[in-house]
Design a protein around this motif. Sequence first.
Motif, PDB file in Angstrom:
ATOM      1  N   GLN A 180     -13.956   5.711 -10.183  1.00 23.05           N
ATOM      2  CA  GLN A 180     -13.531   4.415  -9.668  1.00 23.05           C
ATOM      3  C   GLN A 180     -14.776   3.558  -9.473  1.00 23.05           C
ATOM      4  OE1 GLN A 180     -10.463   3.498  -9.301  1.00 23.05           O
ATOM      5  NE2 GLN A 180      -9.257   5.393  -9.243  1.00 23.05           N
ATOM      6  N   THR A 221      -9.203   8.872   3.377  1.00 20.64           N
ATOM      7  CA  THR A 221      -8.070   8.999   2.455  1.00 20.64           C
ATOM      8  C   THR A 221      -6.764   8.854   3.222  1.00 20.64           C
ATOM      9  OG1 THR A 221      -8.004  11.416   2.693  1.00 20.64           O
ATOM     10  CG2 THR A 221      -9.352  10.506   0.906  1.00 20.64           C
ATOM     11  N   ARG A 223      -2.774   9.746   2.387  1.00 20.05           N
ATOM     12  CA  ARG A 223      -1.865  10.387   1.439  1.00 20.05           C
ATOM     13  C   ARG A 223      -0.458   9.783   1.555  1.00 20.05           C
ATOM     14  NH1 ARG A 223      -4.122  14.700  -1.048  1.00 20.05           N
ATOM     15  NH2 ARG A 223      -6.173  15.321  -0.239  1.00 20.05           N
ATOM     16  N   ASP A 253      -4.641   7.143  -1.585  1.00 20.50           N
ATOM     17  CA  ASP A 253      -5.397   5.902  -1.468  1.00 20.50           C
ATOM     18  C   ASP A 253      -6.656   6.217  -0.670  1.00 20.50           C
ATOM     19  OD1 ASP A 253      -3.486   4.344  -2.796  1.00 20.50           O
ATOM     20  OD2 ASP A 253      -2.342   4.081  -0.943  1.00 20.50           O
ATOM     21  N   THR A 266      -7.509   3.699  -5.440  1.00 19.38           N
ATOM     22  CA  THR A 266      -6.394   4.645  -5.556  1.00 19.38           C
ATOM     23  C   THR A 266      -6.719   5.706  -6.597  1.00 19.38           C
ATOM     24  OG1 THR A 266      -4.769   2.956  -4.943  1.00 19.38           O
ATOM     25  CG2 THR A 266      -3.945   4.912  -6.090  1.00 19.38           C
ATOM     26  N   GLU A 268      -5.054   8.774  -8.822  1.00 18.22           N
ATOM     27  CA  GLU A 268      -3.863   9.460  -9.324  1.00 18.22           C
ATOM     28  C   GLU A 268      -4.342  10.685 -10.081  1.00 18.22           C
ATOM     29  OE1 GLU A 268      -1.628   6.803 -11.695  1.00 18.22           O
ATOM     30  OE2 GLU A 268      -1.073   5.485 -10.032  1.00 18.22           O
TER      31      GLU A 268
END
Length: 431
Positions: A180, A221, A223, A253, A266, A268
């Motif tokens: 990220q 974080t 969840r 996130d 975020t 994934e």
Amino acid sequence: MSETNGAGTSAVHSHVFLGEAHQTSERKTWAVIWLCTAMMVAEIVGGWLFGSIALIADGLHMSTHAGALLLAALAYTYARRYANDTRFTFGTGKLGDLAGFTSAIILAMIALLIGYESVSRLFEPVPIHFAEAIPIACFGLVINLASAWLLSGGHHHDHGHSHGHGHGPAHTEHDHDESQRIATADGSVVLEVFEDGVPPRFRLHAETGAPLVASAASIETVRPDGTRQVFALIDRGDYLESVDDIPEPHAFDANVSINGQGYPVTFEEHEHAHGAAVRDNNMRAAVIHVIADAAVSVLVIVGLVLARAFGWLWMDPLAGIIGAFVIASWSFGLIRDTGAILLDMNPDRRMADNLRRAIESEGDQLADLHLWRLGPGHLGAIVSVVTPTQRGEAYYRSKMARFRALSHLTIEVRQAAHASAGGSSGSLLAV
């Protein structure tokens, strides 16, 4: 039972489980075959015109070289042409492994022949025509190196992106989630979940601008169930690393705090296939063949030069014996790996363990799991779940969506005995 291709439900789905680089590898193999064939013709014709039996012999050797590569090329071509043939229940993705297994057997036989001939020459030396033998060995080395370069150029055998066919993508990249990139007032920083041979941890480093200070950065974080966790960071020199490991799953996130400023990102999670699950054994066999030939050429050149310089005629057969052992070792490894795939052994224990944890994370039980390889970067799985809840197949399908290498998935869900007055029940879903 219903079937889906990842984008929706349909009655029929594709069973094309070829590697991403399949057509590229096919073209490379045919190119090397044409190179070897051209050199073979040139050597045999040249030997006949100039009366060199050694040149003719090397040309005939080149023909066996081209023949072995022809097996790999035909496997690529056949697998591609018949990829949609319904006679192949799970597609033609394993044809490359079958060709690789066959090539490994051929390599083992070559090793035995070289070893036998070399031992024979130790006890019964034969005259060596150094003036012809050394240049021909050097010429053979050049051809083998050129072949290896053509076959392996731009191709990564153990990793790389492999896009799925029919069932959605099958990413098979290195062992961390996507990075990220975050734009801050002081420059760009990169955050990643790193788990390459170590427990999963956050790594944060400055891409541009001033280096980051551990005391001025942290990560929190959040969840999907609302659980929050704050990760302190320590300085590792080139990057900051979280003190604590990141619990599974890696889908959440994250709020990255740097110098008092927050930056939301975020993650994934995508579970990747590893090692044997993604390797193209057909290309591996072709590369091993030319590299083995090149290694033998190097040993032969060294043996011939020493034999000519010092009169050590035993160096030539000794080089052959060493080459035979090297080829036999590579052959054994290839037989072991391709044989395991042909026998449907578990190709990725790490993924199997992660599948079990994903299923059992909320109190369900994984009653049975079959995981096997369908082709490079494509895995098949049969999952049997026992649950005390009323969850259906769709729930578990969404839960396993992060395992992108699962190109063909069959799910069975059974109700636990105490959860149903009528006993257990079950249903199947294939994707």
